[in-house]
Design a protein around this motif. Structure first.
Motif, PDB file in Angstrom:
ATOM      1  N   LEU A 156     -10.890  -2.303   2.545  1.00 42.46           N
ATOM      2  CA  LEU A 156      -9.512  -1.950   2.870  1.00 42.46           C
ATOM      3  C   LEU A 156      -9.501  -0.881   3.951  1.00 42.46           C
ATOM      4  O   LEU A 156     -10.361   0.012   3.966  1.00 42.46           O
ATOM      5  N   HIS A 157      -8.526  -0.949   4.837  1.00 37.85           N
ATOM      6  CA  HIS A 157      -8.275   0.170   5.729  1.00 37.85           C
ATOM      7  C   HIS A 157      -7.674   1.308   4.916  1.00 37.85           C
ATOM      8  O   HIS A 157      -7.046   1.094   3.871  1.00 37.85           O
ATOM      9  N   PHE A 158      -7.882   2.521   5.387  1.00 39.16           N
ATOM     10  CA  PHE A 158      -7.528   3.718   4.625  1.00 39.16           C
ATOM     11  C   PHE A 158      -6.079   3.716   4.122  1.00 39.16           C
ATOM     12  O   PHE A 158      -5.829   3.968   2.933  1.00 39.16           O
ATOM     13  N   PRO A 159      -5.060   3.412   4.970  1.00 41.43           N
ATOM     14  CA  PRO A 159      -3.686   3.430   4.443  1.00 41.43           C
ATOM     15  C   PRO A 159      -3.484   2.436   3.307  1.00 41.43           C
ATOM     16  O   PRO A 159      -2.775   2.711   2.337  1.00 41.43           O
ATOM     17  N   GLN A 160      -4.113   1.258   3.439  1.00 41.67           N
ATOM     18  CA  GLN A 160      -3.923   0.224   2.417  1.00 41.67           C
ATOM     19  C   GLN A 160      -4.636   0.579   1.109  1.00 41.67           C
ATOM     20  O   GLN A 160      -4.224   0.144   0.031  1.00 41.67           O
ATOM     21  N   TYR A 161      -5.704   1.395   1.221  1.00 37.28           N
ATOM     22  CA  TYR A 161      -6.348   1.849  -0.009  1.00 37.28           C
ATOM     23  C   TYR A 161      -5.421   2.782  -0.796  1.00 37.28           C
ATOM     24  O   TYR A 161      -5.318   2.677  -2.024  1.00 37.28           O
ATOM     25  N   LEU A 162      -4.724   3.667  -0.106  1.00 38.88           N
ATOM     26  CA  LEU A 162      -3.815   4.580  -0.807  1.00 38.88           C
ATOM     27  C   LEU A 162      -2.681   3.814  -1.458  1.00 38.88           C
ATOM     28  O   LEU A 162      -2.253   4.151  -2.576  1.00 38.88           O
ATOM     29  N   SER A 163      -2.188   2.781  -0.797  1.00 38.72           N
ATOM     30  CA  SER A 163      -1.181   1.929  -1.409  1.00 38.72           C
ATOM     31  C   SER A 163      -1.752   1.211  -2.640  1.00 38.72           C
ATOM     32  O   SER A 163      -1.106   1.133  -3.690  1.00 38.72           O
ATOM     33  N   TYR A 164      -2.970   0.717  -2.512  1.00 35.40           N
ATOM     34  CA  TYR A 164      -3.639   0.008  -3.600  1.00 35.40           C
ATOM     35  C   TYR A 164      -3.770   0.868  -4.858  1.00 35.40           C
ATOM     36  O   TYR A 164      -3.697   0.370  -5.996  1.00 35.40           O
ATOM     37  N   LEU A 165      -3.940   2.185  -4.672  1.00 31.98           N
ATOM     38  CA  LEU A 165      -4.061   3.076  -5.821  1.00 31.98           C
ATOM     39  C   LEU A 165      -2.877   2.966  -6.767  1.00 31.98           C
ATOM     40  O   LEU A 165      -3.010   3.188  -7.976  1.00 31.98           O
ATOM     41  N   PHE A 166      -1.707   2.623  -6.213  1.00 35.24           N
ATOM     42  CA  PHE A 166      -0.477   2.589  -7.016  1.00 35.24           C
ATOM     43  C   PHE A 166       0.002   1.173  -7.324  1.00 35.24           C
ATOM     44  O   PHE A 166       0.894   1.001  -8.147  1.00 35.24           O
ATOM     45  N   THR A 167      -0.565   0.185  -6.650  1.00 36.70           N
ATOM     46  CA  THR A 167      -0.088  -1.186  -6.863  1.00 36.70           C
ATOM     47  C   THR A 167      -1.165  -2.123  -7.372  1.00 36.70           C
ATOM     48  O   THR A 167      -0.858  -3.166  -7.955  1.00 36.70           O
ATOM     49  N   GLY A 168      -2.426  -1.784  -7.128  1.00 40.62           N
ATOM     50  CA  GLY A 168      -3.511  -2.683  -7.477  1.00 40.62           C
ATOM     51  C   GLY A 168      -3.599  -3.908  -6.590  1.00 40.62           C
ATOM     52  O   GLY A 168      -4.386  -4.809  -6.865  1.00 40.62           O
ATOM     53  N   MET A 169      -2.819  -3.959  -5.503  1.00 37.17           N
ATOM     54  CA  MET A 169      -2.797  -5.122  -4.630  1.00 37.17           C
ATOM     55  C   MET A 169      -3.679  -4.908  -3.409  1.00 37.17           C
ATOM     56  O   MET A 169      -3.682  -3.833  -2.801  1.00 37.17           O
ATOM     57  N   LEU A 170      -4.415  -5.946  -3.044  1.00 35.97           N
ATOM     58  CA  LEU A 170      -5.304  -5.926  -1.886  1.00 35.97           C
ATOM     59  C   LEU A 170      -4.613  -6.580  -0.698  1.00 35.97           C
ATOM     60  O   LEU A 170      -4.156  -7.722  -0.806  1.00 35.97           O
ATOM     61  N   ALA A 171      -4.542  -5.886   0.412  1.00 37.97           N
ATOM     62  CA  ALA A 171      -3.905  -6.443   1.611  1.00 37.97           C
ATOM     63  C   ALA A 171      -4.396  -5.694   2.832  1.00 37.97           C
ATOM     64  O   ALA A 171      -4.890  -4.562   2.747  1.00 37.97           O
ATOM     65  N   SER A 172      -4.274  -6.348   3.972  1.00 35.43           N
ATOM     66  CA  SER A 172      -4.517  -5.722   5.274  1.00 35.43           C
ATOM     67  C   SER A 172      -3.201  -5.717   6.027  1.00 35.43           C
ATOM     68  O   SER A 172      -2.274  -6.460   5.693  1.00 35.43           O
ATOM     69  N   GLU A 173      -3.077  -4.872   7.075  1.00 33.30           N
ATOM     70  CA  GLU A 173      -1.836  -4.855   7.862  1.00 33.30           C
ATOM     71  C   GLU A 173      -2.161  -4.597   9.329  1.00 33.30           C
ATOM     72  O   GLU A 173      -3.207  -4.038   9.660  1.00 33.30           O
ATOM     73  N   PRO A 174      -1.260  -5.001  10.227  1.00 26.73           N
ATOM     74  CA  PRO A 174      -1.598  -5.066  11.661  1.00 26.73           C
ATOM     75  C   PRO A 174      -1.998  -3.755  12.310  1.00 26.73           C
ATOM     76  O   PRO A 174      -2.958  -3.724  13.083  1.00 26.73           O
ATOM     77  N   THR A 175      -1.296  -2.646  12.053  1.00 27.06           N
ATOM     78  CA  THR A 175      -1.583  -1.440  12.822  1.00 27.06           C
ATOM     79  C   THR A 175      -2.966  -0.887  12.520  1.00 27.06           C
ATOM     80  O   THR A 175      -3.621  -0.305  13.403  1.00 27.06           O
ATOM     81  N   SER A 176      -3.428  -1.061  11.280  1.00 27.24           N
ATOM     82  CA  SER A 176      -4.764  -0.580  10.932  1.00 27.24           C
ATOM     83  C   SER A 176      -5.847  -1.477  11.514  1.00 27.24           C
ATOM     84  O   SER A 176      -6.912  -1.003  11.917  1.00 27.24           O
ATOM     85  N   ILE A 177      -5.576  -2.765  11.570  1.00 27.44           N
ATOM     86  CA  ILE A 177      -6.546  -3.704  12.159  1.00 27.44           C
ATOM     87  C   ILE A 177      -6.692  -3.451  13.649  1.00 27.44           C
ATOM     88  O   ILE A 177      -7.791  -3.553  14.204  1.00 27.44           O
ATOM     89  N   GLY A 178      -5.590  -3.075  14.312  1.00 24.08           N
ATOM     90  CA  GLY A 178      -5.567  -3.054  15.770  1.00 24.08           C
ATOM     91  C   GLY A 178      -5.962  -1.756  16.421  1.00 24.08           C
ATOM     92  O   GLY A 178      -5.990  -1.674  17.650  1.00 24.08           O
TER      93      GLY A 178
END
Length: 470
Positions: A156-178
């Protein structure tokens, strides 16, 4: 009556910040948290991921229990070029490797033997930046730490890991990839082929839009949780909602990053060699950018000046701008020269000598003005690279340098053809994250750029159980 608020964690390299905004995006609360550095498994300094996680979770729990507020939304803005690798149970496998950590030269050479540097730089719109090309971290782990790499099931990219801490959901998003990850092929608008050839693509969850949210129940409270966003792109989104006129944003701090979303010029070899690259808007469109390690260089020089002149660390903040102390016509041997900028091509465009001595000056004030004069000239050179031939005539500046009057006055004198507007509240990335999680003015957000096919992909099917303690 409790105030409905949006909670934002804005995680920088130096300061970890927490904000509460009301429905009009007025700041209701803020706190700064200093987190002592730790070392990774190789002894290199890095952020304390367990410590950061505890602070974030404790802060959320404390805020939810505060009867002054009703937390409706939660989102995250963080620095980029940072990955969190999870094992099969959803726990971090490695420390939070520092993006300044060097990758062994032989690993980089082998990568570019397989994927020639000039072509790869152009296709991924990023110069060679070592661990700042976050995708190379996986290549390095696969090559140098195979036992550790074998435990990784998801990255996971760092922002998505912090989101994952509260949702348990795995995802990527464009600004972190780019953001200079070397993962994205800007020519073909998809992950770069090297990721597939190295069989690393499966580690990244499916991509969702930056505006995607998850419903969560945290300590008995219903909260809408955002997917997180890269901080520079978050700041840019906030400004794009302010105006439809072409502009560039100079986002300052440890890094000064100039972002220009109003050009479609491809990056040239000349620009790539001077630390130009592409970032990405929240819908996957390229943003021409130039980077400068400006705050880091200023900190370095202030330590030198404090030692030479026997001053306290914060002494420079009380110095007024004195134009008479700036001598634009001083000979090269009597001018400032940067010492920590890893951008020799750009430095060579601005300065013609390779050393300077603060001890040549009789006072701290004189030497300090020379430093700021040099940094302003470097900033202008970096800015002009990002502007290219675009129609931009308006500049926004936010972040740590907004309170440096000497720097601002020098920028204005060096850029008379531009209008420079300064944000007196350096909250751009936090406010952008708040706007995005609330989907405020969604039509404008959607209209920023055409979404890529990946950016509209469905949410990852994989999910892990959220922490039951929440």
């Amino acid at each position: 009556m409790p105030t409905p608020v949006t909670a934002i964690f804005d995680i920088g390299k130096t300061n970890k910040k927490f904000f509460l905004f009301d429905d009009s995006l007025r700041q209701q609360h803020r706190e700064y948290h200093k987190l002592p550095a730790v070392t990774d498994d190789d002894g290199f300094p890095c952020d304390d991921l367990p410590g950061l996680t505890r602070w974030i979770r404790d802060t959320v729990a404390r805020t939810l229990a505060d009867d002054r507020y009703t937390v409706k939304y939660l989102n995250f803005s963080t620095y980029g070029a940072t990955l969190v690798h999870l094992d099969a149970d959803g726990h971090p496998v490695t420390p939070l490797y520092n993006y300044l950590k060097p990758i062994p030269d032989d690993v980089v050479r082998e990568f570019f033997r397989r994927y020639p540097e000039a072509d790869n730089n152009t296709e991924t719109a990023s110069p060679a930046l070592g661990m700042l090309n976050a995708g190379l971290q996986l290549y390095w782990l696969k090559t140098c730490k195979p036992a550790v790499f074998a435990r990784i099931r998801h990255t996971l990219h760092f922002p998505q890991y912090l989101s994952y801490l509260f949702t348990g959901m795995l995802a990527s998003e464009p600004t972190s990839i780019g953001c200079h990850t070397r993962l994205w092929d800007y020519h073909h608008r998809r992950y770069h082929r090297w990721l597939y050839e190295e069989q690393l693509d499966h580690l990244f969850p499916a991509v969702v839009p930056t505006t995607h949210t998850f419903p969560a129940t945290l300590h008995g409270h219903a909260v809408t949780v955002g997917i997180g966003i890269h901080d520079s792109s978050s700041a840019l989104a906030a400004y794009m909602l302010r105006t439809q006129d072409p502009f560039a944003l100079i986002s300052t701090g440890t890094w000064s990053i100039t972002l220009n979303p109003f050009t479609r010029e491809p990056l040239t070899a000349h620009e790539l060699s001077r630390d130009c690259l592409h970032y990405m808007t929240i819908h996957g469109a390229p943003v021409k950018a130039s980077r400068l390690f400006l705050g880091h260089e200023l900190d370095h020089q202030l330590k030198r000046l404090n030692t030479v002149f026997g001053k306290a660390p914060q002494y420079y903040k009380q110095i007024p701008f004195i134009p008479a102390l700036i001598n634009p016509d001083a000979p090269d041997t009597n001018t400032f020269y940067p010492e920590t900028l890893n951008n020799p091509a750009l430095v060579g465009d601005v300065f013609k000598q390779d050393q300077w001595s603060p001890a040549r000056y009789s006072t701290f004030e004189e030497a300090y003005h020379q430093v700021i004069w040099g940094l302003a000239r470097l900033q202008v050179a970096s800015l002009r690279l990002a502007l290219g031939n675009s129609p931009v005539r308006k500049l926004y500046l936010d972040g740590g340098f907004v309170s440096n009057t000497a720097f601002l006055d020098l920028l204005r004198s060096l850029l008379p053809e531009y209008t420079l507007e300064v944000s007196q509240r350096p909250l751009g990335s936090a406010q952008g994250a708040a706007l995005i999680v609330r989907n405020q003015d969604h039509a404008r957000l959607t209209g920023m750029a055409a979404a890529t096919s990946d950016a509209s992909a469905p949410i990852a099917r994989e999910s892990l159980q959220a922490d039951p303690g929440l």
